[in-house]
Every structure is written in structure tokens, then in C-alpha cells.
Scaffold this motif. Structure first.
Motif, PDB file in Angstrom:
ATOM      1  N   ARG A  85       7.137  15.048  -6.724  1.00 31.05           N
ATOM      2  CA  ARG A  85       8.312  14.545  -7.428  1.00 31.05           C
ATOM      3  C   ARG A  85       9.495  15.502  -7.276  1.00 31.05           C
ATOM      4  NH1 ARG A  85       5.700  13.249 -11.603  1.00 31.05           N
ATOM      5  NH2 ARG A  85       6.144  15.017 -12.936  1.00 31.05           N
TER       6      ARG A  85
ATOM      7  N   ALA B 273       4.023   5.515  -5.597  1.00 32.31           N
ATOM      8  CA  ALA B 273       4.035   5.504  -7.062  1.00 32.31           C
ATOM      9  C   ALA B 273       2.941   6.407  -7.624  1.00 32.31           C
ATOM     10  CB  ALA B 273       3.859   4.072  -7.579  1.00 32.31           C
ATOM     11  N   PHE B 274       1.764   6.409  -6.972  1.00 30.68           N
ATOM     12  CA  PHE B 274       0.673   7.273  -7.433  1.00 30.68           C
ATOM     13  C   PHE B 274       1.069   8.736  -7.321  1.00 30.68           C
ATOM     14  CE2 PHE B 274      -3.097   9.835  -6.452  1.00 30.68           C
ATOM     15  CZ  PHE B 274      -3.881   9.563  -7.571  1.00 30.68           C
ATOM     16  N   LEU B 275       1.617   9.137  -6.172  1.00 34.26           N
ATOM     17  CA  LEU B 275       2.046  10.528  -6.000  1.00 34.26           C
ATOM     18  C   LEU B 275       3.181  10.874  -6.953  1.00 34.26           C
ATOM     19  CD1 LEU B 275       1.981  10.882  -2.099  1.00 34.26           C
ATOM     20  CD2 LEU B 275       0.410  11.911  -3.738  1.00 34.26           C
ATOM     21  N   TRP B 276       4.087   9.922  -7.188  1.00 34.06           N
ATOM     22  CA  TRP B 276       5.215  10.190  -8.088  1.00 34.06           C
ATOM     23  C   TRP B 276       4.724  10.464  -9.516  1.00 34.06           C
ATOM     24  CZ3 TRP B 276      10.363  10.892  -7.309  1.00 34.06           C
ATOM     25  CH2 TRP B 276      11.184  10.854  -8.419  1.00 34.06           C
ATOM     26  N   ARG B 277       3.706   9.708  -9.944  1.00 37.56           N
ATOM     27  CA  ARG B 277       3.196   9.898 -11.302  1.00 37.56           C
ATOM     28  C   ARG B 277       2.310  11.132 -11.420  1.00 37.56           C
ATOM     29  NH1 ARG B 277       2.064   4.354 -10.753  1.00 37.56           N
ATOM     30  NH2 ARG B 277      -0.124   4.909 -10.430  1.00 37.56           N
ATOM     31  N   ARG B 278       1.532  11.440 -10.399  1.00 40.13           N
ATOM     32  CA  ARG B 278       0.498  12.448 -10.536  1.00 40.13           C
ATOM     33  C   ARG B 278       0.890  13.832 -10.016  1.00 40.13           C
ATOM     34  NH1 ARG B 278      -4.595  10.334 -11.250  1.00 40.13           N
ATOM     35  NH2 ARG B 278      -5.163  12.517 -11.544  1.00 40.13           N
ATOM     36  N   SER B 279       1.885  13.928  -9.129  1.00 36.18           N
ATOM     37  CA  SER B 279       2.174  15.196  -8.469  1.00 36.18           C
ATOM     38  C   SER B 279       3.567  15.682  -8.844  1.00 36.18           C
ATOM     39  CB  SER B 279       2.055  15.045  -6.939  1.00 36.18           C
ATOM     40  OG  SER B 279       2.418  16.255  -6.307  1.00 36.18           O
TER      41      SER B 279
ATOM     42  N   TRP C  22       3.917   1.508  -1.169  1.00 36.57           N
ATOM     43  CA  TRP C  22       4.565   1.638  -2.471  1.00 36.57           C
ATOM     44  C   TRP C  22       3.586   2.145  -3.522  1.00 36.57           C
ATOM     45  CZ3 TRP C  22       8.865   2.275  -4.850  1.00 36.57           C
ATOM     46  CH2 TRP C  22       8.959   2.025  -6.221  1.00 36.57           C
ATOM     47  N   ARG C  23       2.334   1.638  -3.493  1.00 36.36           N
ATOM     48  CA  ARG C  23       1.341   2.126  -4.455  1.00 36.36           C
ATOM     49  C   ARG C  23       1.037   3.600  -4.239  1.00 36.36           C
ATOM     50  NH1 ARG C  23      -1.156  -3.116  -3.784  1.00 36.36           N
ATOM     51  NH2 ARG C  23      -2.490  -2.267  -2.140  1.00 36.36           N
ATOM     52  N   ALA C  24       0.944   4.024  -2.970  1.00 35.15           N
ATOM     53  CA  ALA C  24       0.701   5.447  -2.697  1.00 35.15           C
ATOM     54  C   ALA C  24       1.864   6.299  -3.190  1.00 35.15           C
ATOM     55  CB  ALA C  24       0.483   5.650  -1.195  1.00 35.15           C
TER      56      ALA C  24
ATOM     57  N   ARG D  44       0.829  -1.207   0.000  1.00 32.86           N
ATOM     58  CA  ARG D  44       0.000   0.000   0.000  1.00 32.86           C
ATOM     59  C   ARG D  44       0.857   1.248   0.000  1.00 32.86           C
ATOM     60  NH1 ARG D  44      -4.704  -0.027   4.347  1.00 32.86           N
ATOM     61  NH2 ARG D  44      -4.940   2.013   3.337  1.00 32.86           N
TER      62      ARG D  44
END
Length: 553
Positions: A40, A30-36, A26-28, A24
Motif C-alpha cells: 500500500r 485488493a487482497f494485497l492492498w488490504r493485507r500488505s 483486481w482481487r489480487a 483475478r
């Protein structure tokens, strides 16, 4: 003793829970890394800054530790040499006569011990031991003496061996001292003393370096706190700077989404005179220009739609008159000369085609004006398709085409606009006969739990991929030079696609040159929600196609 089953089960649950939390997290991340962009940027800045601070702090700490240790070692070496010389001087000043008694030697030993301690000023404390060198034969001996709590265990055999060689040098060795269970650094120093009539003795001094270690710990703690504070400060500054850029970008993205949704009056607020404000003004200028263009195009489209509709309606009256006159001439064509009679026949055919074109234009104008409504009725797709195939059999026979019908599905009653479904099938079957090159045309009706599909497959000339992509365009023909045997307006497939979408369905197409074409009409069983599946599926354009199946097995 092996663990109990309950304990193993508990450990297993704990491991699964930890893995779940790790996934969970890691998914959070990765989500923030892609979207924010802000996350980043801050993460990259903090990571690089942390590495730089760690490298620099480690280098500084190593340099300070080396310097502090070197200074303390030099200081201890100097003190030990001075203390050894003072003690040796005390023994040398005594008369080495045979009548030196034991008490006088012990007095000299005590005096030398006091002199040694007075010449060592280590802040951490110094321990002293004077021990007789082994394997000596002298008239007199002195007792071995050591300070209270002297750490005799830290004096290694290697150090004793080097000191016992009597080289006249000091021998230093780093050691670890036990301070109430804690390990503290220290240095052991060994040298030799020559005692008159008592022989050679070994002098050991052990210095406690805990004060230097405390200094290094304080420096390390200060560097760590300073490094963490620096990283936090840089993270805050980076987030603030990135926010100054990201917030306007988010505002521009939100404004662009609103404009794309049709809210053409939305604009980005302009504040200041910086680069972001310049970007906002440029974006607003672009939005104004696009809004004007869209408004002009919309107005032009409305004018065109109104023109087509008005012209179509206005042509109805003269066309009716022309149709009545043409019918009179057509009925009396046998009484005319052959050339005049043929002209009457041609006029009759063109009047019918003109009337069909007007009907299609009116239908297209209704779609453009979004004024089309379904008039549903109870329809059985298989029965309706059978009627259309029977209607086209005479035409197919004249064209040398064999019509084959299979209905493995589609026998349930559905609420459809029968007139529009018939119009779609007439277009598809008529085009298949027209382009079938006197080869069989297969019509298949099938269904599944969600959809009913009707496929029309010919084995004629086919179309390349670029033509297949335009087959539903208005007034477009794949081969304009090809002679038509069935009157058409160029709007049939465009209207058919609109009729299918009006039912929540679609028309899929597959075609390859020399292998023919396949059109599949798909409508949902319930309601008018758009369907994404079909009871008859078509392959990709670059794949062969032998279907659709004609048997229910």
C-alpha cells in the motif's frame, strides 16, 4: 458479411477470458492492498510520484517546445525577409527598359533564386518557388520556377490570397510535410517580388523543421526515461524504508501471536538503539509483566482449585457423620417437642443442601482441573426427557404448573453420558418450574440430520438482556431476594453448560421480562465435535418467541 457463428463464439470466449483475468487481477490487487502495508505504501508513493513527474514533465516539454518553435520561427522570418530583400534588390538594380529581352529577365531570375538559397540556412532544408501573380498584363513574363520536389500542395489558397494583396509583409503559415509517409512539421513563408517589365511575382519558401522535431523527440525521450527511472528509484527507496518498519512490526505481531498461544517465553529480538529497538524493548517488558501476571494468576487458580477440591473431600467425612446423626434425629422428630422436631427437619434439609453443594463444588473443581471424562452409553433422548418430565410432575403439580411434553424428534439412539444429560435437564426443568409463575412449561425434543435439541420454555417472569448474558455465571442469581421452592446451589447452570460442551454441544438461551425464558440444549448426532447449528433455533433477545413447535408437521 456477418461474422460466422464460430468466430462469434471465439470472440465471446476471448471476452470471458479477459474478464476472468481482469477479475483475478483486481482481487489480487485488493487482497494485497488490504493485507500488505508495504504494498500500500509503495503503491501510493509510486502513484503520487508518477502524477508529479507526469505534470512536471509535461510542463517542461511544453515550455521547451514553445521556446524551440518560437526561436525557429524568428530565425526563419529573419532569413526570409533578408532573402526577399536581396532578390528584390537584384531585380531593382536592373534597367527597366523596354529593350530588356526575355533572356536577360531569366538571367535575373536565376541570379535571384541563387541569392535566395544562399541566404537561407535551415538545417532541415528549404524549398523555393517563384510564381507569377494572377490577373496581370505585362509586356514580358517569366516562367514559374520551383525547387525539385517543392511541396506545392501545402501552399493553401488562404496563404496565396494574403500574399497576392502585395502588402509588403511576410506571411507565415505552419504546414505538415510528407517525408516518405511520415508527417514532419514545417513553415511556409510567402512574399512578393516586383520584376521590371514582367510585373508582380510571388515568392514562396518552405522550411523543413524535422531537425527541431528530432530535438524535441530526444528531449521527450530523455524526460520519459528519466521519469521512469526516478519512479523506479523512489519505489525501491520507499520499499526499503517501509521494510525497515514493517519487518519489525511483523515480528512483533508473530511474537504476540505466539504469546497468545501460550508460549510466554517468546520475545522480540532487540537490535540497535533506534525507535524500533525502543518499541521492541517496551514490548518485551510488557510481555515479561504479562507473563508474570499470568503465572501468578495460574498459580493462584491452581491453589484455589486445590483448596476447593481438598476442602470438599475433607468435608465428606464429617458430613457423613453429621448426615447419619441428622437422619437419626429426623426419624425421631415426632418424639420431640414441636420446636425441637422442627429444628430436626430444618437440619435435615440443610444437610441435604450442603451435600448437594459439596457435590457441585467437586464437579466444578474437576472441570477447572480438566479432569472430566464422558461415560457414554446408548441413550434415546426422547425417552430420557420423558423420564425427567415424569419425575418432575409431582413438583409441578404442587407449584401449580402444567408440564407439557412434545417429542417430534429425538427418537434415535445416541452415545451420550446419560447421567450428565439428566443433570442438565433436571436443572432446566426445575428452573422453569421455579420461575414459571404457575404458567405452563413446554418441553420439546426435536432433531435434524446433524443435531438433537431439547427445549424447555416457561412463560414466567423472564430476564432482561444483561441478566441473560450472566445466567451461566457461578453463584449468580437474577433475583437474589426471590424465594426458592427448589433447593439450589447457584452452580447448576454453570455445570450444565460444561456438560453440554463436553458432548460437543451448547445451551442457547432466550428471555424477555414478562414473557418467560427458553433454554435449548443441542448435542451433535455423531461424535463430540462442536456444533454450530441446532434443530431448535432461538430468535434474538429483542425478538418475540412463540415456539418451540410441538408437532412434527
Amino acid at each position: 458479411m456477418p461474422p460466422s457463428p464460430s468466430a462469434s463464439t471465439g470472440f465471446g470466449r476471448l471476452r470471458r477470458r479477459l474478464r476472468h483475468w481482469a477479475r483475478r487481477a483486481w482481487r489480487a490487487f485488493a487482497f494485497l492492498w488490504r493485507r500488505s502495508l508495504m504494498f500500500r505504501s509503495v503503491a501510493i508513493t509510486v502513484t503520487t510520484t508518477g502524477l508529479a513527474v507526469a505534470v512536471i514533465g509535461t510542463a517542461v516539454m511544453l515550455s521547451i517546445s514553445s521556446n524551440v518553435y518560437a526561436q525557429r520561427r524568428d530565425q526563419i522570418e529573419a532569413e526570409s525577409a533578408r532573402a526577399t530583400n536581396v532578390a528584390q534588390g537584384i531585380f531593382d538594380a536592373a534597367t527597366a527598359a523596354e529593350d530588356n529581352n526575355q533572356s536577360e529577365l531569366e538571367t535575373l531570375q536565376n541570379e535571384a533564386q541563387r541569392a535566395i538559397l544562399s541566404n537561407t540556412t535551415s538545417p532541415g532544408g528549404t524549398s523555393i518557388a517563384i510564381e507569377r501573380s494572377p490577373n496581370q498584363s505585362t509586356p514580358q513574363t517569366l516562367q514559374n520556377r520551383a525547387s525539385q520536389y517543392f511541396p506545392d500542395a501545402v501552399i493553401t489558397d488562404e496563404l496565396r490570397k494574403e500574399v497576392g494583396k502585395d502588402t509588403g509583409r511576410l506571411h507565415l503559415q505552419p504546414v505538415q510535410l510528407d517525408d516518405g509517409g511520415r508527417r514532419e512539421p514545417g513553415i511556409a513563408v510567402g512574399s512578393t517580388l516586383q520584376v521590371p517589365s514582367a510585373g508582380q511575382y510571388e515568392l514562396y519558401l518552405v522550411y523543413d523543421l524535422s531537425d527541431a522535431q528530432k530535438t524535441l523527440d530526444f528531449v521527450s525521450q530523455t524526460l520519459s526515461i528519466g521519469g521512469v527511472a526516478l519512479i523506479v528509484l523512489i519505489a525501491l527507496v520507499t520499499s526499503l524504508v517501509v521494510r525497515l518498519v514493517v519487518v519489525p512490526i511483523r515480528g512483533a505481531a508473530e511474537t504476540s501471536r505466539k504469546i497468545a498461544a501460550g508460549r510466554l517465553d517468546e520475545r522480540i529480538p532487540v537490535r540497535g538503539q533506534d525507535d524500533v529497538a525502543t518499541l521492541a524493548r517496551s514490548f518485551n517488558g510488557m510481555a515479561d509483566a504479562v507473563s508474570r501476571q499470568i503465572t501468578q494468576l495460574a498459580e493462584l487458580s491452581r491453589v484455589q482449585q486445590r483448596f476447593v477440591s481438598d476442602v470438599s473431600h475433607e468435608l465428606r467425612t464429617p458430613l457423613t457423620t453429621i448426615r447419619l446423626a441428622g437422619d437419626v434425629l429426623y426419624d425421631a422428630r415426632h418424639a420431640f417437642e414441636p420446636a425441637v422436631g422442627r429444628s430436626a427437619e430444618l437440619m435435615h434439609d440443610q444437610i441435604e443442601r450442603f451435600e448437594l453443594l459439596l457435590s457441585d463444588l467437586l464437579e466444578i473443581s474437576r472441570y477447572d482441573a480438566q479432569a472430566v471424562e464422558l461415560e457414554t452409553e446408548a441413550v434415546v433422548p426422547a425417552a430420557l426427557t420423558t423420564d425427567i418430565v415424569d419425575e418432575f410432575r409431582p413438583l409441578a403439580e404442587r407449584a401449580g404448573v402444567e408440564l407439557r411434553l412434545a417429542t417430534p424428534g429425538g427418537h434415535t439412539t445416541m452415545q451420550l453420558d446419560g447421567r450428565r444429560i439428566r443433570r442438565i435437564l433436571r436443572n432446566l426443568v426445575g428452573n422453569a418450574i421455579e420461575h414459571g409463575d404457575a404458567k405452563p412449561v413446554h418441553v420439546v425434543v426435536d432433531s435434524d440430520v446433524r443435531t438433537v435439541a431439547i427445549a424447555v420454555r416457561d412463560h414466567g417472569v423472564g430476564m432482561p438482556a444483561e441478566d441473560t448474558a450472566r445466567v451461566f455465571d457461578r453463584f449468580w442469581r437474577a433475583d437474589p431476594s426471590r424465594k426458592r421452592t427448589i433447593g439450589g446451589t447457584g452452580l447448576g447452570l454453570a455445570i450444565s453448560l460444561g456438560d453440554a460442551k463436553l458432548h460437543g454441544g451448547r445451551i442457547d438461551v432466550w428471555s424477555r421480562p414478562g414473557e418467560g425464558s427458553a433454554f435449548v440444549l443441542t448435542v451433535p448426532r455423531r461424535g463430540q465435535e462442536p456444533t454450530a447449528t441446532s434443530a431448535i433455533r432461538l430468535p434474538e433477545l429483542d425478538e418475540p418467541y412463540d415456539g418451540p413447535r410441538e408437532d412434527p408437521s
